[in-house]
Design a protein around this motif. Sequence first.
Motif, PDB file in Angstrom:
ATOM      1  N   TYR A 133      10.259   1.014 -11.175  1.00  0.00           N
ATOM      2  CA  TYR A 133      10.967   1.178  -9.902  1.00  0.00           C
ATOM      3  C   TYR A 133      11.864   2.406  -9.906  1.00  0.00           C
ATOM      4  O   TYR A 133      11.957   3.126  -8.897  1.00  0.00           O
ATOM      5  N   ASP A 134      12.529   2.660 -11.017  1.00  0.00           N
ATOM      6  CA  ASP A 134      13.370   3.853 -11.095  1.00  0.00           C
ATOM      7  C   ASP A 134      12.520   5.118 -10.968  1.00  0.00           C
ATOM      8  O   ASP A 134      12.900   6.074 -10.284  1.00  0.00           O
ATOM      9  N   LYS A 135      11.370   5.112 -11.623  1.00  0.00           N
ATOM     10  CA  LYS A 135      10.467   6.262 -11.569  1.00  0.00           C
ATOM     11  C   LYS A 135       9.976   6.488 -10.145  1.00  0.00           C
ATOM     12  O   LYS A 135       9.912   7.622  -9.667  1.00  0.00           O
ATOM     13  N   ARG A 136       9.633   5.406  -9.450  1.00  0.00           N
ATOM     14  CA  ARG A 136       9.144   5.514  -8.076  1.00  0.00           C
ATOM     15  C   ARG A 136      10.220   6.090  -7.170  1.00  0.00           C
ATOM     16  O   ARG A 136       9.950   6.994  -6.356  1.00  0.00           O
ATOM     17  N   ARG A 137      11.437   5.595  -7.302  1.00  0.00           N
ATOM     18  CA  ARG A 137      12.515   6.062  -6.436  1.00  0.00           C
ATOM     19  C   ARG A 137      12.872   7.514  -6.736  1.00  0.00           C
ATOM     20  O   ARG A 137      13.138   8.299  -5.822  1.00  0.00           O
ATOM     21  N   ALA A 138      12.867   7.862  -8.020  1.00  0.00           N
ATOM     22  CA  ALA A 138      13.174   9.242  -8.401  1.00  0.00           C
ATOM     23  C   ALA A 138      12.112  10.199  -7.864  1.00  0.00           C
ATOM     24  O   ALA A 138      12.431  11.281  -7.353  1.00  0.00           O
ATOM     25  N   ALA A 139      10.846   9.797  -7.954  1.00  0.00           N
ATOM     26  CA  ALA A 139       9.746  10.644  -7.483  1.00  0.00           C
ATOM     27  C   ALA A 139       9.792  10.797  -5.972  1.00  0.00           C
ATOM     28  O   ALA A 139       9.564  11.887  -5.430  1.00  0.00           O
ATOM     29  N   TYR A 140      10.072   9.708  -5.281  1.00  0.00           N
ATOM     30  CA  TYR A 140      10.150   9.755  -3.812  1.00  0.00           C
ATOM     31  C   TYR A 140      11.293  10.671  -3.371  1.00  0.00           C
ATOM     32  O   TYR A 140      11.150  11.482  -2.454  1.00  0.00           O
ATOM     33  N   TYR A 141      12.426  10.560  -4.046  1.00  0.00           N
ATOM     34  CA  TYR A 141      13.588  11.390  -3.740  1.00  0.00           C
ATOM     35  C   TYR A 141      13.277  12.863  -3.996  1.00  0.00           C
ATOM     36  O   TYR A 141      13.586  13.731  -3.182  1.00  0.00           O
ATOM     37  N   LYS A 142      12.636  13.119  -5.130  1.00  0.00           N
ATOM     38  CA  LYS A 142      12.304  14.497  -5.499  1.00  0.00           C
ATOM     39  C   LYS A 142      11.308  15.116  -4.525  1.00  0.00           C
ATOM     40  O   LYS A 142      11.458  16.268  -4.106  1.00  0.00           O
ATOM     41  N   TYR A 200       0.838  -1.200   0.000  1.00  0.00           N
ATOM     42  CA  TYR A 200       0.000   0.000   0.000  1.00  0.00           C
ATOM     43  C   TYR A 200       0.874   1.252   0.000  1.00  0.00           C
ATOM     44  O   TYR A 200       0.614   2.213  -0.741  1.00  0.00           O
ATOM     45  N   ILE A 201       1.922   1.243   0.812  1.00  0.00           N
ATOM     46  CA  ILE A 201       2.828   2.389   0.866  1.00  0.00           C
ATOM     47  C   ILE A 201       3.539   2.574  -0.467  1.00  0.00           C
ATOM     48  O   ILE A 201       3.679   3.690  -0.970  1.00  0.00           O
ATOM     49  N   GLU A 202       3.983   1.463  -1.049  1.00  0.00           N
ATOM     50  CA  GLU A 202       4.690   1.537  -2.329  1.00  0.00           C
ATOM     51  C   GLU A 202       3.784   2.093  -3.424  1.00  0.00           C
ATOM     52  O   GLU A 202       4.227   2.859  -4.292  1.00  0.00           O
ATOM     53  N   GLU A 203       2.516   1.735  -3.375  1.00  0.00           N
ATOM     54  CA  GLU A 203       1.570   2.242  -4.369  1.00  0.00           C
ATOM     55  C   GLU A 203       1.359   3.743  -4.188  1.00  0.00           C
ATOM     56  O   GLU A 203       1.279   4.491  -5.163  1.00  0.00           O
ATOM     57  N   LEU A 204       1.304   4.186  -2.938  1.00  0.00           N
ATOM     58  CA  LEU A 204       1.161   5.612  -2.670  1.00  0.00           C
ATOM     59  C   LEU A 204       2.363   6.378  -3.222  1.00  0.00           C
ATOM     60  O   LEU A 204       2.207   7.436  -3.838  1.00  0.00           O
ATOM     61  N   GLU A 205       3.552   5.829  -2.987  1.00  0.00           N
ATOM     62  CA  GLU A 205       4.773   6.485  -3.439  1.00  0.00           C
ATOM     63  C   GLU A 205       4.819   6.568  -4.958  1.00  0.00           C
ATOM     64  O   GLU A 205       5.297   7.555  -5.522  1.00  0.00           O
ATOM     65  N   GLU A 206       4.321   5.544  -5.598  1.00  0.00           N
ATOM     66  CA  GLU A 206       4.367   5.495  -7.057  1.00  0.00           C
ATOM     67  C   GLU A 206       3.370   6.460  -7.683  1.00  0.00           C
ATOM     68  O   GLU A 206       3.626   7.040  -8.745  1.00  0.00           O
ATOM     69  N   ASN A 207       2.247   6.661  -7.021  1.00  0.00           N
ATOM     70  CA  ASN A 207       1.172   7.453  -7.615  1.00  0.00           C
ATOM     71  C   ASN A 207       1.073   8.885  -7.099  1.00  0.00           C
ATOM     72  O   ASN A 207       0.332   9.688  -7.637  1.00  0.00           O
ATOM     73  N   THR A 208       1.817   9.194  -6.026  1.00  0.00           N
ATOM     74  CA  THR A 208       1.713  10.526  -5.452  1.00  0.00           C
ATOM     75  C   THR A 208       2.223  11.583  -6.425  1.00  0.00           C
ATOM     76  O   THR A 208       3.172  11.360  -7.157  1.00  0.00           O
ATOM     77  N   ALA A 209       1.559  12.723  -6.431  1.00  0.00           N
ATOM     78  CA  ALA A 209       1.966  13.806  -7.336  1.00  0.00           C
ATOM     79  C   ALA A 209       2.383  15.046  -6.554  1.00  0.00           C
ATOM     80  O   ALA A 209       2.536  16.123  -7.108  1.00  0.00           O
ATOM     81  N   GLY A 210       2.547  14.892  -5.226  1.00  0.00           N
ATOM     82  CA  GLY A 210       2.890  16.031  -4.394  1.00  0.00           C
ATOM     83  C   GLY A 210       4.274  16.565  -4.675  1.00  0.00           C
ATOM     84  O   GLY A 210       5.187  15.827  -5.027  1.00  0.00           O
ATOM     85  N   SER A 211       4.453  17.861  -4.566  1.00  0.00           N
ATOM     86  CA  SER A 211       5.749  18.482  -4.803  1.00  0.00           C
ATOM     87  C   SER A 211       6.477  18.686  -3.485  1.00  0.00           C
ATOM     88  O   SER A 211       5.884  18.651  -2.404  1.00  0.00           O
ATOM     89  N   PHE A 212       7.767  18.908  -3.572  1.00  0.00           N
ATOM     90  CA  PHE A 212       8.585  19.130  -2.384  1.00  0.00           C
ATOM     91  C   PHE A 212       8.135  20.380  -1.636  1.00  0.00           C
ATOM     92  O   PHE A 212       7.988  20.366  -0.409  1.00  0.00           O
TER      93      PHE A 212
END
Length: 214
Positions: free
Chosen positions: A154-163, A50-62
């Motif tokens: 996976y790369d997209k998810r990690r990049a988005a989470y980092y950003k 569930y957390i991983e799905e949130l991270e993948e789909n979240t569109a929030g900005s820093f």
Amino acid sequence: MKYNYIAIEREYASGGSEIGKKVSDILNIPCYGREILERAAKNRGVSVEYIEELEENTAGSFLYSLYKMSSITKGSDNAPTVSESLSLDEMNIIRELSGNGPAVFVGRTAAFALKDRSDVLKVFIHASYEFREKRARNLYGISDDELKNVIKRYDKRRAAYYKSNFGNDWKDYSGYDLVLDSSVLSIEKCASVISECALSLIHISEPTRQEAIS
């Protein structure tokens, strides 16, 4: 200056998690990666998926996340979103774990969670696409039909989470102290290089130092 913590970010299937564990073994210090995600999920009573799905789909900005955090501090009614709240949980878990002493952290933007410390060695592991395909296929059992999509996802998810947490580009190498190519150096050599750097910087006991050198 002593670097008591090693924060590793990595491309999917580049061997970053394995490298982190090998560094942990060499230096005889804990390694935390997926354990952070699992602890956050347990605290929230939700699944890791569930957390991983949130991270993948979240569109929030820093900047929006910073605004939300500021609102919470000031007692505003503007509560954080679920994904933002979970991200804060993970950062708090990392800070708690760091209180136990020197450690290796893999992923979860640990460097950001520990940004107020001056003793964090920041590492990025990348590799050739062919190397990553081979590892994904042989170690993770990803089918040839799915390889490209899985690696990209996976790369997209990690990049988005980092950003969203750090506000920086995941692959902006200027934000790291060490950038290593595991497809050129090998998993073992990457772990050796990181450990060699850490041995001259990290605060570890003399028996551990001798054991790592021998």
